[in-house]
Design an enzyme around this catalytic site. Structure first.
Site, PDB file in Angstrom:
ATOM      1  N   CYS A   1       5.223  24.003  20.452  1.00 42.46           N
ATOM      2  CA  CYS A   1       4.180  24.694  19.692  1.00 42.46           C
ATOM      3  C   CYS A   1       3.807  25.800  19.743  1.00 42.46           C
ATOM      4  CB  CYS A   1       2.881  23.926  20.112  1.00 42.46           C
ATOM      5  SG  CYS A   1       2.581  22.108  19.636  1.00 42.46           S
TER       6      CYS A   1
HETATM    7  C1  LIG Z   1      -5.619  13.789  22.263  1.00 45.46           C
HETATM    8  C2  LIG Z   1      -7.118  14.234  22.534  1.00 45.46           C
HETATM    9  C3  LIG Z   1      -7.738  14.330  21.111  1.00 45.46           C
HETATM   10  C4  LIG Z   1      -7.748  13.165  22.962  1.00 45.46           C
HETATM   11  O1  LIG Z   1      -9.090  13.313  23.099  1.00 45.46           O
HETATM   12  P1  LIG Z   1      -9.885  12.974  24.503  1.00 45.46           P
HETATM   13  O2  LIG Z   1     -11.338  13.231  24.494  1.00 45.46           O
HETATM   14  O3  LIG Z   1      -9.083  13.573  25.775  1.00 45.46           O
HETATM   15  O4  LIG Z   1      -9.722  11.509  24.730  1.00 45.46           O
HETATM   16  P2  LIG Z   1      -8.846  10.534  26.060  1.00 45.46           P
HETATM   17  O5  LIG Z   1      -7.726  10.439  25.897  1.00 45.46           O
HETATM   18  O6  LIG Z   1      -9.519  11.028  27.360  1.00 45.46           O
HETATM   19  O7  LIG Z   1      -9.785   8.937  25.727  1.00 45.46           O
HETATM   20  C5  LIG Z   1     -11.095   8.987  25.743  1.00 45.46           C
HETATM   21  C6  LIG Z   1     -11.390   7.450  25.434  1.00 45.46           C
HETATM   22  O8  LIG Z   1     -11.014   7.185  24.063  1.00 45.46           O
HETATM   23  C7  LIG Z   1     -10.249   6.073  24.015  1.00 45.46           C
HETATM   24  N1  LIG Z   1      -9.210   6.165  23.183  1.00 45.46           N
HETATM   25  C8  LIG Z   1      -7.933   6.820  23.150  1.00 45.46           C
HETATM   26  N2  LIG Z   1      -7.486   7.203  21.838  1.00 45.46           N
HETATM   27  C9  LIG Z   1      -8.135   6.307  21.028  1.00 45.46           C
HETATM   28  C10 LIG Z   1      -8.207   6.094  19.587  1.00 45.46           C
HETATM   29  N3  LIG Z   1      -7.286   6.452  18.917  1.00 45.46           N
HETATM   30  N4  LIG Z   1      -9.222   5.387  19.150  1.00 45.46           N
HETATM   31  C11 LIG Z   1     -10.319   4.933  19.817  1.00 45.46           C
HETATM   32  N5  LIG Z   1     -10.330   5.340  21.237  1.00 45.46           N
HETATM   33  C12 LIG Z   1      -9.258   5.803  21.574  1.00 45.46           C
HETATM   34  C13 LIG Z   1      -9.476   6.185  25.456  1.00 45.46           C
HETATM   35  O9  LIG Z   1      -9.059   4.907  25.748  1.00 45.46           O
HETATM   36  C14 LIG Z   1     -10.590   6.656  26.320  1.00 45.46           C
HETATM   37  O10 LIG Z   1     -11.540   5.474  26.616  1.00 45.46           O
HETATM   38  P3  LIG Z   1     -12.144   5.233  28.124  1.00 45.46           P
HETATM   39  O11 LIG Z   1     -13.008   6.502  28.160  1.00 45.46           O
HETATM   40  O12 LIG Z   1     -12.801   4.177  27.998  1.00 45.46           O
HETATM   41  O13 LIG Z   1     -10.804   5.334  28.965  1.00 45.46           O
HETATM   42  C15 LIG Z   1      -7.321  15.470  23.169  1.00 45.46           C
HETATM   43  O14 LIG Z   1      -7.124  15.174  24.604  1.00 45.46           O
HETATM   44  C16 LIG Z   1      -6.436  16.721  23.115  1.00 45.46           C
HETATM   45  O15 LIG Z   1      -6.436  17.080  21.857  1.00 45.46           O
HETATM   46  N6  LIG Z   1      -5.926  17.255  24.218  1.00 45.46           N
HETATM   47  C17 LIG Z   1      -5.148  18.528  23.775  1.00 45.46           C
HETATM   48  C18 LIG Z   1      -4.137  18.064  23.374  1.00 45.46           C
HETATM   49  C19 LIG Z   1      -2.877  19.221  22.843  1.00 45.46           C
HETATM   50  O16 LIG Z   1      -3.583  20.321  22.667  1.00 45.46           O
HETATM   51  N7  LIG Z   1      -1.790  18.951  22.799  1.00 45.46           N
HETATM   52  C20 LIG Z   1      -0.862  20.008  22.592  1.00 45.46           C
HETATM   53  C21 LIG Z   1       0.251  19.112  21.840  1.00 45.46           C
HETATM   54  S1  LIG Z   1       1.196  20.105  21.225  1.00 45.46           S
END
Ligand SMILES: CC(C)(COP(=O)(O)OP(=O)(O)OC[C@H]1O[C@@H](n2cnc3c(N)ncnc32)[C@H](O)[C@@H]1OP(=O)(O)O)[C@@H](O)C(=O)NCCC(=O)NCCS
Length: 373
Positions: A156
């Site tokens: 990235c």
């Molecule tokens: C990926 C991202 C959007 C996920 O958001 P988050 O708030 O961290 O979500 P989590 O993975 O902790 O999941 C929260 C809950 O939602 C659920 N969940 C995950 N994906 C889901 C989806 N697509 N739909 C519905 N629920 C979902 C999870 O199972 C979890 O449930 P629980 O609380 O019962 O365990 C976020 O972590 C993010 O953007 N992180 C940084 C990513 C980044 O910069 N990456 C760089 C890539 S180059």
């Protein structure tokens, strides 16, 4: 020291859009099919049932509303769930080079330059379509540019790391006018079957012209005041696809051969890195963060950008201060911060300061401080 400017950018936008509603409908169809096919094992506890995705979650957790892709049907086909792209012969321009060339042509027009003015091409992205010859050499040839060309990959952060290479080349006099391209066909390494990340990425190509200030004739020039790069090893964003897979007799379609991440950890660990990185760079340049008119940040997560801005300037982030393009494009890996710059710099006036900052796998953070001429 030679003064260097960014004198033009160009955006290639892929032909298809997948909305969150379309994506979730397809994903949930795949989940229902998988759970029905594995009902007995799920009942016996030997296979874990898959959970459905939701539009509300995606928009709340990430800020993403849609993404552009090169091919849509294959991604949404629940029996496939990755793009259907046609292999091209060695005589044809490769797909990655094609979209980079499209973006480059627009950047050349914006910079008021011709292809023959370019004496270096850097293709910098999270993945290259092939091992060799370098994509950049094919792009250089397709455009009719001169000099030298090479590929690089810092996931990235690939765009800002490439900008520093381009700026240094111009400063050192090894090139006068450098084309940086960031073609990102992220749909090829996205894991569309994984609920935690199936919504994250989109395809795009960006191009940027970097040249000596004394040769620049474009009416929109940004003087480079400084660049700063940093890396720190982490496994929290990883993809094990590589040329040794065959020798290791590993499954080329195994889960670890596409993008995977520990999203929460990435969020927690990268935000402070980014805020500190920009803060230190601005301190070195004796620029108070509050004097920065605009931050063009990597586009991975809305809350991540908001938090980084709050830490930096201690005020509520607005679209004016740190514009988002994530809602329209999703995470386009290296291209995101450059799309934000491309779309949101025309309204600034001479003397205004801005920071492009990208961050991601590695971990890696790169920033470029600019002043409008
Ligand atoms: C990926 C991202 C959007 C996920 O958001 P988050 O708030 O961290 O979500 P989590 O993975 O902790 O999941 C929260 C809950 O939602 C659920 N969940 C995950 N994906 C889901 C989806 N697509 N739909 C519905 N629920 C979902 C999870 O199972 C979890 O449930 P629980 O609380 O019962 O365990 C976020 O972590 C993010 O953007 N992180 C940084 C990513 C980044 O910069 N990456 C760089 C890539 S180059």
């Amino acid at each position: 020291m030679t003064s260097v400017v960014i004198s033009g950018t160009g955006l290639y936008q892929p032909p298809h859009i997948i909305t969150n509603a379309e994506l979730v409908e397809s994903f949930n169809g795949y989940v229902a099919k998988f759970n029905a096919e594995h009902a007995a094992e799920i009942e016996a506890g030997t296979v874990q049932a898959l959970s459905p995705s939701s539009v509300e979650f995606i928009e709340k957790a990430s800020g993403i509303k849609q993404r552009y892709v090169m091919e849509k049907e294959g991604i949404l086909d629940i029996n496939r769930m990755y793009p259907r792209l046609q292999e091209r012969s060695d005589d044809q321009l490769s797909l990655m080079a094609e979209i980079a060339v499209e973006a480059a042509k627009k950047a050349l027009v914006a910079a008021n330059k011709k292809a023959e003015d370019i004496d270096a091409v850097i293709c910098s992205a999270s993945n290259m379509q092939r091992a060799y010859p370098a994509m950049a050499v094919e792009i250089q040839s397709a455009l009719g540019a001169g000099g030298f060309a090479f590929d690089m990959n810092v996931a990235c952060s690939a765009a800002t790391f490439a900008l520093e290479m381009a700026i240094n080349a111009v400063r050192a006099g090894t090139a006068k006018c450098v084309l940086v391209v960031n073609p990102e066909i992220t749909s090829g390494h996205q894991e569309w079957k994984d609920r935690d990340c199936h919504f994250i990425f989109g395809d795009v190509a960006m191009a940027t012209i970097v040249e000596r200030a004394d040769t620049a004739t474009s009416d929109n020039q940004w003087e480079v005041l400084g660049t700063q790069l940093a890396t720190q090893f982490s496994n929290n964003i990883r993809n094990n696809f590589g040329y040794l897979n065959r020798s290791e007799d590993s499954d080329p379609k195994a889960r670890d051969k596409t993008f995977r991440q520990e999203g929460r950890k990435v969020f927690k660990e990268v935000v402070p890195m980014v805020a500190t990185h920009i803060e230190r760079q601005l301190q070195g340049l004796q620029i108070p963060a509050t004097d920065v008119r605009r931050f063009w940040l990597h586009q991975a997560n809305l809350a991540m950008n908001q938090l980084a801005i709050k830490r930096l300037v201690d005020k509520e982030p607005t679209q004016d201060l740190a514009p988002l393009i994530l809602d329209e494009f999703a995470n386009t890996s290296s291209a995101g911060s450059i799309i934000a710059f491309h779309r949101h710099n025309a309204d600034l006036k001479a003397g205004d300061l801005g920071v492009i900052c990208s961050f991601g796998a590695g971990y890696s953070v790169g920033s470029v401080v600019l002043k409008k001429r």
